[in-house]
Design an enzyme around this catalytic site. Sequence first.
Site, short mmCIF file in Angstrom:
data_model
loop_
_atom_site.label_atom_id
_atom_site.label_comp_id
_atom_site.label_asym_id
_atom_site.label_seq_id
_atom_site.Cartn_x
_atom_site.Cartn_y
_atom_site.Cartn_z
CB SER A 180 -0.96 -0.01 1.19
OG SER A 180 -0.28 -0.33 2.38
CG HIS A 208 -4.10 -1.03 -1.69
ND1 HIS A 208 -4.71 0.17 -2.00
CD2 HIS A 208 -3.76 -0.95 -0.39
CE1 HIS A 208 -4.71 0.94 -0.93
NE2 HIS A 208 -4.14 0.29 0.07
CE LYS A 239 -7.48 0.11 1.48
NZ LYS A 239 -6.64 -0.81 2.21
C1 LIG Z 1 -6.63 -1.04 3.63
C2 LIG Z 1 -6.08 -2.34 3.95
C3 LIG Z 1 -6.72 -3.18 4.86
C4 LIG Z 1 -7.91 -2.72 5.66
O1 LIG Z 1 -9.07 -2.76 4.90
P1 LIG Z 1 -10.38 -2.01 5.46
O2 LIG Z 1 -11.49 -2.67 4.74
O3 LIG Z 1 -10.22 -0.56 5.14
O4 LIG Z 1 -10.43 -2.25 6.93
C5 LIG Z 1 -6.20 -4.45 5.07
N1 LIG Z 1 -5.10 -4.87 4.43
C6 LIG Z 1 -4.45 -4.09 3.54
C7 LIG Z 1 -3.24 -4.62 2.83
C8 LIG Z 1 -4.91 -2.80 3.28
O5 LIG Z 1 -4.27 -2.02 2.41
#
Ligand SMILES: *Cc1c(COP(=O)(O)O)cnc(C)c1O
Length: 392
Positions: A180, A208, A239
């Site tokens: 990320s 992502h 996301k």
């Molecule tokens: C954003 C993210 C999460 C968390 O996801 P949410 O649905 O926003 O809680 C988990 N793992 C990774 C790799 C992320 O980038």
Amino acid sequence: MGYLDDLASDIDGWKRDGRYRKIKVWESGSDTWMTLNGRRILQMSSNNYLGLTHHPKLKEAASQAIDKYGVGSGSVRTITGTLDIHEELEIELATFKGTEAALVFQSGFTTNQGALSSILGPDDVVISDELNHASIIDGIRLTKASRKIYAHKDMDQLEAVLKETQHHRKRVVVTDGVFSMDGDIAPLPAIVQLAETYDAIVYVDDAHASGVLGKNGKGSTDHFGLHGRVHIQIGTLSKAIGAVGGYVAGAQLLKEHLIHTARPFLFSTSQPPAVAATCLAAIRVLQGSADLVTRLWDNANDFRTQLKQLGFDTGASETPIIPIIVGDPARTMRFSDRLLEAGIFAQGIVYPTVAMDKGRVRLIVTAQHTKEDLAFALNALQQVGREFGLIS
Ligand SMILES: *Cc1c(COP(=O)(O)O)cnc(C)c1O
């Protein structure tokens, strides 16, 4: 010393380091252009990769679900909080990911907490990339398993760890699918190969990568043609999918085990029905057409190429996540502030999230950005980049 004095001294420290931040309050919904303090700002930092937060089919599904089910689910999943819409979503997700089963959680964060703490016991070892997401790190902390960290994407180190941990009952290799902070992709084929050689389990978090990588956005396993060879795939619905939630995709037995053991699943109320309906509609939009994913990649690849031509350091980026490396925390935050004055929101990310000298603004290009939007962003970045001596 009162407890508030302790907190105030922490806060003063962050202010001295230039790491203190005020939360920005946006006056419009997630979109390419958003309103901040009455000004229209080009958004270059959301995770709304496909612009699905405003998709008419998702909005319609959400309002129909509110009419049919009301606004809340009323309970945790194991009591009265599993509605048919939750089950439909899980069936659709399993089909989308090409797995036997899927299990939905309230967020990607709780998915990692639930899944890691359920599958890892005291006789096991978890082997994790050093740049994995905070929710993986916290999920691991909840277990009694031994922990090994390998340097970012370093397959020699991973192999060495797999060799020295053969006495453990179960070895689980955990990686982000797309990282990320740098926007680089995990070397999943090499990880799978090593895991097969040393009889380990592969766990990939595609937060992502869902809706981004692979055919129709099916994720990193599909991108690399590794169906059937990745044991546990985590996805987020927060996301690219445009709502909120997370899921585990894998074997039916894994799902049954998680239903009995994953604490966020057992002890926290399920997704509101309108959210489940929104996610279901989103997966159907993705299944129906790859147009949005294609546009996302065209935009991202064009934009990254142009940033590099201007002379910016975009680090290891190979996805729509494109960092511009600036340097120390204070300078990075000033760069982000200046971009905002120029009409662009580019989130500054600094120590301790990244190394002290690797502060960056993290740009995320979406399918919804127009050529004009991206030209506007490049122009602002060029001007401010020159001011800061990042480019000539
Ligand atoms: C954003 C993210 C999460 C968390 O996801 P949410 O649905 O926003 O809680 C988990 N793992 C990774 C790799 C992320 O980038």
